[in-house]
Enzyme design. Sequence first.
Site, PDB file in Angstrom:
ATOM      1  N   GLU A 158       0.819  -1.227   0.000  1.00  0.00           N
ATOM      2  CA  GLU A 158       0.000   0.000   0.000  1.00  0.00           C
ATOM      3  C   GLU A 158       0.846   1.269   0.000  1.00  0.00           C
ATOM      4  O   GLU A 158       0.629   2.179   0.799  1.00  0.00           O
ATOM      5  CB  GLU A 158      -0.962  -0.013   1.204  1.00  0.00           C
ATOM      6  CG  GLU A 158      -1.875  -1.228   1.178  1.00  0.00           C
ATOM      7  CD  GLU A 158      -2.881  -1.273   2.337  1.00  0.00           C
ATOM      8  OE1 GLU A 158      -2.851  -0.379   3.205  1.00  0.00           O
ATOM      9  OE2 GLU A 158      -3.695  -2.201   2.362  1.00  0.00           O
ATOM     10  N   ASN A 199       2.394  -5.066  -3.091  1.00  0.00           N
ATOM     11  CA  ASN A 199       0.979  -5.397  -2.911  1.00  0.00           C
ATOM     12  C   ASN A 199       0.181  -4.109  -2.669  1.00  0.00           C
ATOM     13  O   ASN A 199       0.655  -3.198  -1.994  1.00  0.00           O
ATOM     14  CB  ASN A 199       0.880  -6.317  -1.672  1.00  0.00           C
ATOM     15  CG  ASN A 199      -0.447  -7.016  -1.511  1.00  0.00           C
ATOM     16  OD1 ASN A 199      -0.940  -7.654  -2.435  1.00  0.00           O
ATOM     17  ND2 ASN A 199      -1.038  -6.909  -0.324  1.00  0.00           N
ATOM     18  N   HIS A 236     -10.171  -6.214  -2.409  1.00  0.00           N
ATOM     19  CA  HIS A 236     -11.282  -6.064  -1.451  1.00  0.00           C
ATOM     20  C   HIS A 236     -12.349  -5.248  -2.184  1.00  0.00           C
ATOM     21  O   HIS A 236     -12.224  -4.021  -2.289  1.00  0.00           O
ATOM     22  CB  HIS A 236     -10.827  -5.304  -0.206  1.00  0.00           C
ATOM     23  CG  HIS A 236      -9.776  -6.014   0.592  1.00  0.00           C
ATOM     24  ND1 HIS A 236     -10.021  -7.179   1.278  1.00  0.00           N
ATOM     25  CD2 HIS A 236      -8.473  -5.707   0.824  1.00  0.00           C
ATOM     26  CE1 HIS A 236      -8.916  -7.564   1.905  1.00  0.00           C
ATOM     27  NE2 HIS A 236      -7.965  -6.694   1.647  1.00  0.00           N
ATOM     28  N   GLU A 264      -5.967 -10.813  -1.516  1.00  0.00           N
ATOM     29  CA  GLU A 264      -6.816 -10.604  -0.329  1.00  0.00           C
ATOM     30  C   GLU A 264      -8.288 -10.556  -0.713  1.00  0.00           C
ATOM     31  O   GLU A 264      -9.067  -9.784  -0.143  1.00  0.00           O
ATOM     32  CB  GLU A 264      -6.413  -9.296   0.386  1.00  0.00           C
ATOM     33  CG  GLU A 264      -4.917  -9.187   0.675  1.00  0.00           C
ATOM     34  CD  GLU A 264      -4.529  -7.979   1.519  1.00  0.00           C
ATOM     35  OE1 GLU A 264      -5.417  -7.305   2.067  1.00  0.00           O
ATOM     36  OE2 GLU A 264      -3.317  -7.726   1.646  1.00  0.00           O
ATOM     37  N   ASP A 266     -12.052 -10.416  -1.116  1.00  0.00           N
ATOM     38  CA  ASP A 266     -13.360 -10.545  -0.462  1.00  0.00           C
ATOM     39  C   ASP A 266     -14.300  -9.563  -1.153  1.00  0.00           C
ATOM     40  O   ASP A 266     -13.859  -8.555  -1.696  1.00  0.00           O
ATOM     41  CB  ASP A 266     -13.303 -10.360   1.064  1.00  0.00           C
ATOM     42  CG  ASP A 266     -12.672  -9.057   1.518  1.00  0.00           C
ATOM     43  OD1 ASP A 266     -12.568  -8.105   0.718  1.00  0.00           O
ATOM     44  OD2 ASP A 266     -12.296  -8.978   2.708  1.00  0.00           O
TER      45      ASP A 266
END
Length: 328
Positions: A158, A199, A236, A264, A266
């Site tokens: 990030e 990432n 996400h 990650e 979701d």
Amino acid sequence: MYSTSLLSLLAVPLTALAFPTTSLSTRQELESLHDKYVAAGKQYFGTIADEALLADEQNVGIIQQVFGQLTAENSMKWESIQPTLGGFNFAQPDVLVDFATANNMLIRGHTLIWHSQLPQYVSDITDAAELTEVIETHISEIMGRYVGKIFQWDVVNEIFNEDGSFRDSVFFNVLGEDFVRIAFEAAKAADPDAKLYINDFNLDSADNAKVQAMVTNVNKWVAEGVPIDGIGSQAHIAAGQGSAIPDAIKALAAADVAEVAITELDIADAPAEDYQQSVDACTQEPKCVGVTVWGVRDNDSWRPGTNPLLFDATGQPKEAYNTLVSNL
Ligand SMILES: *[C@@H]1O[C@H](CO)[C@@H](O)[C@H](O)[C@H]1NC(C)=O
């Protein structure tokens, strides 16, 4: 009479040892997304865990049946693994690494350099040489402990703003973008065989400024010799965003890196179609090595109330899981 009761006394613990008691839902047969993804030519289909989730029998049952890769949810983040300068806490990450190793599961290390869940003593550093040394020691101690056991590491996490500029952090503020080179070179030295990742989140649409910034900067660093192997897209996302993921993954994979991954995943409300589109994005991109979903059961998710995962709070598989099973 006497010997019979002795035998039955004996039989109970032996049976219990051979067949540990499991709840009904744990015993339910679930198909392995990991096995199906490996059969489709990918390296893994994974999820997250940590010590508490690995003490939960139902959760462990699902992980063992369905997934083949684990990422540490929190235990490898800086505030957990080096809460005080030089005070490393490996107890929790060891639980994750030992479980995954015993179950033949791959491990993604997450994450070495991140502005969040960062202790104050790091944020307080103002001297470039001091911060460089702290970064190098952090990385060499952690990666050194798990050398050969962790196949991918999120080395930096990030680091971009939404407009593609560099995020304000102690790392960028003290070292400029050189912190990226410092971190990747330390990681390469610590475990030359691990795949080293950058990432980020909101890499979910090919025309996001952050996607462009990622590709441009990664290409520049790789050209300068920074050992970056892969780009991780957290993913996400919200319902309806799945359709944009294939082009986004393609755009990231066009960078000068060997591989990309969805790290990650979701999706709010877990629509089956969005899950399918997101996983298809990796399936169809030759450079994409695997998918990690960020949790097993909805009630364990970091996004409370959004039910973004493949299993409900009682451990029952949801439509999105069934759809992936049928289509992988
Ligand atoms: C989620 O539900 C399971 C039981 O279905 C429970 O064991 C677990 O502790 C719950 N997780 C949280 C964070 O409450």
